[in-house]
Design a protein around this motif. Structure first.
Motif, PDB file in Angstrom:
ATOM      1  N   VAL A   1      -1.442 -10.981   1.605  1.00 47.64           N
ATOM      2  CA  VAL A   1      -0.893 -10.186   2.709  1.00 47.64           C
ATOM      3  C   VAL A   1       0.004 -11.056   3.581  1.00 47.64           C
ATOM      4  N   ARG A   2      -0.417 -12.323   3.804  1.00 41.56           N
ATOM      5  CA  ARG A   2       0.375 -13.239   4.626  1.00 41.56           C
ATOM      6  C   ARG A   2       1.744 -13.493   4.001  1.00 41.56           C
TER       7      ARG A   2
ATOM      8  N   ASP B   1      -4.985  -1.795   0.653  1.00 38.01           N
ATOM      9  CA  ASP B   1      -6.272  -2.004  -0.013  1.00 38.01           C
ATOM     10  C   ASP B   1      -6.807  -3.398   0.276  1.00 38.01           C
ATOM     11  N   LEU B   2      -5.916  -4.398   0.262  1.00 40.56           N
ATOM     12  CA  LEU B   2      -6.355  -5.771   0.512  1.00 40.56           C
ATOM     13  C   LEU B   2      -6.892  -5.932   1.933  1.00 40.56           C
ATOM     14  N   VAL B   3      -6.226  -5.319   2.900  1.00 37.18           N
ATOM     15  CA  VAL B   3      -6.703  -5.413   4.280  1.00 37.18           C
ATOM     16  C   VAL B   3      -8.108  -4.819   4.391  1.00 37.18           C
ATOM     17  N   ASN B   4      -8.346  -3.691   3.724  1.00 38.33           N
ATOM     18  CA  ASN B   4      -9.675  -3.080   3.755  1.00 38.33           C
ATOM     19  C   ASN B   4     -10.709  -3.932   3.029  1.00 38.33           C
ATOM     20  N   ILE B   5     -10.297  -4.569   1.922  1.00 37.81           N
ATOM     21  CA  ILE B   5     -11.209  -5.468   1.200  1.00 37.81           C
ATOM     22  C   ILE B   5     -11.597  -6.647   2.090  1.00 37.81           C
ATOM     23  N   ILE B   6     -10.609  -7.205   2.785  1.00 40.06           N
ATOM     24  CA  ILE B   6     -10.859  -8.331   3.695  1.00 40.06           C
ATOM     25  C   ILE B   6     -11.814  -7.907   4.813  1.00 40.06           C
ATOM     26  N   ALA B   7     -11.552  -6.737   5.403  1.00 48.89           N
ATOM     27  CA  ALA B   7     -12.397  -6.253   6.491  1.00 48.89           C
ATOM     28  C   ALA B   7     -13.819  -5.988   6.013  1.00 48.89           C
ATOM     29  N   ASP B   8     -13.941  -5.444   4.807  1.00 48.07           N
ATOM     30  CA  ASP B   8     -15.272  -5.156   4.273  1.00 48.07           C
ATOM     31  C   ASP B   8     -16.069  -6.442   4.076  1.00 48.07           C
TER      32      ASP B   8
ATOM     33  N   ASP C   1       5.076   0.785  -3.747  1.00 45.27           N
ATOM     34  CA  ASP C   1       3.836   0.550  -4.482  1.00 45.27           C
ATOM     35  C   ASP C   1       3.188  -0.765  -4.062  1.00 45.27           C
ATOM     36  N   THR C   2       3.994  -1.848  -4.026  1.00 46.55           N
ATOM     37  CA  THR C   2       3.453  -3.144  -3.606  1.00 46.55           C
ATOM     38  C   THR C   2       2.962  -3.090  -2.173  1.00 46.55           C
ATOM     39  N   ALA C   3       3.751  -2.486  -1.295  1.00 51.40           N
ATOM     40  CA  ALA C   3       3.355  -2.396   0.109  1.00 51.40           C
ATOM     41  C   ALA C   3       2.065  -1.602   0.258  1.00 51.40           C
ATOM     42  N   SER C   4       1.924  -0.514  -0.504  1.00 48.76           N
ATOM     43  CA  SER C   4       0.723   0.321  -0.379  1.00 48.76           C
ATOM     44  C   SER C   4      -0.521  -0.425  -0.844  1.00 48.76           C
ATOM     45  N   ARG C   5      -0.367  -1.339  -1.811  1.00 50.42           N
ATOM     46  CA  ARG C   5      -1.522  -2.101  -2.300  1.00 50.42           C
ATOM     47  C   ARG C   5      -2.015  -3.110  -1.263  1.00 50.42           C
TER      48      ARG C   5
END
Length: 271
Positions: free
Chosen positions: A202-203, A229-236, A222-226
């Motif tokens: 993400v950085r 998902d990474l931000v949510n994975i990090i938060a989880d 598509d890349t931006a939308s993925r």
């Protein structure tokens, strides 16, 4: 953690509905137009219109009660201001197909989405998975703002997501100013390697969106939308899971056992 997210696309029969968020089958429709009658101007149905015209409609001897109910129901749907399907007054009069305009209907919530040549026009929001509910309010606001501009500006969305994880590092006890240094410090504290990769993805992609280099997000939704998902994975991994573990520990482990565990761990450090 939010369920599986599939970005809405003109090329798919199933995706995450931009209205209800459900991963659901979508029915596709082409669109047609007919000339407007009367003065030739569009008319906006409102609650005021219904209040003014419903009494006369129901008093009309030529209109049955059943037909009046159907007409009023259609007016009420139109007054909500959202796209709906309804029977045309003159279905075969002067119709012409609108090229490049398509409509998708969600099997789950039956709401309609409007597309122009592959781009989602309506609704403009909810083009990304819902943010992790445990994200702090200011970070969630950045996430949701990124979602609203994803269709129009994938680069802008990626830059906002980079800002959100920079703030997240601050929430986790780092400076929140130098994201690269913050990630380095988190790694030194035992950060999981996969979460480190997610943070750096993400950085880097978010930074490249602002200062173009090897990654070009100009039209790459598509890349931006993925990245969402990474931000949510990090938060989880960094907020939700520790929160759940600590809550169960505090609730179920007796105080005497906690003291014994603390003594054990302190003893290990001393040794």
């Amino acid at each position: 953690m939010p369920g599986k997210y599939v970005a809405p696309s003109l090329k798919l029969k199933s995706f995450s509905c931009p209205h209800c968020g459900a991963l659901a089958h979508q029915d596709w429709y082409s669109t047609y137009s007919t000339p407007l009658e009367g003065d030739g101007l569009p008319y906006l149905f409102t609650e005021k219109f219904i209040e003014e015209h419903e009494p006369d409609l129901r008093e009309d001897d030529n209109v049955s009660e059943e037909l009046a109910d159907k007409i009023v129901a259609k007016w009420q749907k139109l007054a909500t201001g959202v796209p709906i399907f309804h029977e045309a007054d003159n279905p075969f009069y002067g119709t012409s197909r609108l090229g490049n305009i398509y409509v998708s209907e969600c099997f789950s919530c039956e709401a309609l989405a409007i597309w122009l040549h592959g781009k989602l026009l309506y609704p403009a929001e909810h083009l990304a998975p819902e943010p992790n509910e445990d994200l702090p309010g200011d970070i969630k606001a950045d996430y949701q703002e990124a979602s609203t501009i994803l269709e129009l500006s994938p680069r802008g969305a990626a830059a906002l997501l980079r800002l959100s994880i920079q703030k997240l590092c601050g929430h986790l006890g780092e400076t929140g100013k130098d994201i690269n240094a913050d990630i380095k410090n988190l790694v030194a504290k035992g950060l999981d390697q996969n979460i480190q990769k997610a943070l750096d993805t993400v950085r880097v992609v978010g930074n490249e969106a602002v200062h173009p280099g090897s990654v070009d997000l100009k039209d790459d939704r598509d890349t931006a939308s993925r990245l969402f998902d990474l931000v949510n994975i990090i938060a989880d991994a960094m907020i939700t899971q520790p929160k759940a573990i600590n809550a169960l520990y505090e609730e179920k482990v007796p105080e005497a056992k906690k003291e014994a565990i603390e003594q054990r761990d302190n003893g290990n450090k001393d040794g």
